[in-house]
Design an enzyme around this catalytic site. Structure first.
Site, PDB file in Angstrom:
ATOM      1  N   HIS A  50      41.219  50.487  31.853  1.00  0.00           N
ATOM      2  CA  HIS A  50      40.676  48.909  33.098  1.00  0.00           C
ATOM      3  C   HIS A  50      39.485  49.356  34.128  1.00  0.00           C
ATOM      4  O   HIS A  50      38.937  50.417  33.679  1.00  0.00           O
ATOM      5  CB  HIS A  50      42.274  48.575  33.983  1.00  0.00           C
ATOM      6  CG  HIS A  50      42.495  50.137  34.818  1.00  0.00           C
ATOM      7  ND1 HIS A  50      43.750  51.162  34.857  1.00  0.00           N
ATOM      8  CD2 HIS A  50      41.117  50.551  35.915  1.00  0.00           C
ATOM      9  CE1 HIS A  50      43.144  51.705  35.991  1.00  0.00           C
ATOM     10  NE2 HIS A  50      42.178  51.554  36.371  1.00  0.00           N
TER      11      HIS A  50
HETATM   12  P1  TYD Z   1      47.867  52.374  37.017  1.00  0.00           P
HETATM   13  O1  TYD Z   1      46.227  51.748  37.532  1.00  0.00           O
HETATM   14  O2  TYD Z   1      47.081  50.737  35.832  1.00  0.00           O
HETATM   15  O3  TYD Z   1      47.256  53.646  36.586  1.00  0.00           O
HETATM   16  P2  TYD Z   1      46.789  53.966  35.227  1.00  0.00           P
HETATM   17  O4  TYD Z   1      45.312  53.526  34.823  1.00  0.00           O
HETATM   18  O5  TYD Z   1      46.602  55.874  34.586  1.00  0.00           O
HETATM   19  O6  TYD Z   1      47.743  53.820  33.868  1.00  0.00           O
HETATM   20  O7  TYD Z   1      48.668  51.837  37.360  1.00  0.00           O
HETATM   21  C1  TYD Z   1      50.148  52.484  37.100  1.00  0.00           C
HETATM   22  C2  TYD Z   1      51.403  51.500  38.234  1.00  0.00           C
HETATM   23  O8  TYD Z   1      51.222  52.371  38.954  1.00  0.00           O
HETATM   24  C3  TYD Z   1      50.879  49.531  38.092  1.00  0.00           C
HETATM   25  O9  TYD Z   1      51.650  49.086  38.246  1.00  0.00           O
HETATM   26  C4  TYD Z   1      50.539  50.225  39.639  1.00  0.00           C
HETATM   27  C5  TYD Z   1      50.919  51.198  40.360  1.00  0.00           C
HETATM   28  N1  TYD Z   1      49.894  52.259  41.369  1.00  0.00           N
HETATM   29  C6  TYD Z   1      50.606  51.876  42.837  1.00  0.00           C
HETATM   30  O10 TYD Z   1      51.459  50.623  42.984  1.00  0.00           O
HETATM   31  N2  TYD Z   1      49.516  51.874  43.826  1.00  0.00           N
HETATM   32  C7  TYD Z   1      48.600  52.750  43.123  1.00  0.00           C
HETATM   33  O11 TYD Z   1      47.978  52.843  43.725  1.00  0.00           O
HETATM   34  C8  TYD Z   1      48.346  52.966  41.955  1.00  0.00           C
HETATM   35  C9  TYD Z   1      46.897  53.631  41.859  1.00  0.00           C
HETATM   36  C10 TYD Z   1      48.764  52.264  40.731  1.00  0.00           C
END
Ligand code: TYD
Length: 132
Positions: A50
């Site tokens: 992302h």
């Molecule tokens: P994401 O940022 O997509 O993580 P990665 O890139 O490591 O796979 O986040 C994963 C999940 O966690 C997504 O459902 C959103 C949630 N999340 C929160 O609720 N709060 C936060 O501060 C973060 C970073 C993620």
């Protein structure tokens, strides 16, 4: 400012151990509004995939090794390896990232804003559209 590694000061010695502290504005280009950390990520899993529209982040591997592939809006691609807890990766907005972890890695993220799903660009197709 482009994505870059920032080496923070380590206070201590190999005999006693170390402490690293960061604060705005001395060590960080933004005020921290949120901190999160990730752990127990299997080494064969790719995370990230992302970009963020507005968020600035500094990311630290407080344990283990974390590899980042980062692509900018201008198509520039850079690989970063975080393998020392005194080093942070600064990621500005509009950079697509993919992340790989060693089995013991703990990723600590200092972020400039509260969590907002609206700030995410979740598909590479959408990101490449914004590149043009
Ligand atoms: P994401 O940022 O997509 O993580 P990665 O890139 O490591 O796979 O986040 C994963 C999940 O966690 C997504 O459902 C959103 C949630 N999340 C929160 O609720 N709060 C936060 O501060 C973060 C970073 C993620």
């Amino acid at each position: 400012m482009s994505p870059c590694l920032i080496e923070f000061k380590s206070i201590g010695s190999s005999e006693l151990g170390y402490i690293t502290a960061v604060q705005h504005p001395d060590d960080l280009p933004f005020i921290i509004k949120r901190v999160y950390w990730t752990y127990f990520t299997p080494h064969n899993v790719e995370r990230g995939n992302h970009a963020h529209q507005h968020l600035h982040q500094v990311i630290i591997a407080v344990s283990g090794i974390i590899k980042f592939s980062v692509e900018g809006c201008n198509g520039s691609k850079t690989e970063f390896v975080l393998d020392n807890p005194n080093t942070g990766l600064y990621l500005p907005p509009m950079h697509w990232r993919t992340i790989h972890f060693s089995h013991n890695a703990v990723l600590l993220c200092l972020a400039s804003a509260e969590y907002s799903e609206e700030d995410y660009i979740r598909t590479y197709q959408e990101f490449t559209k914004l590149q043009k």
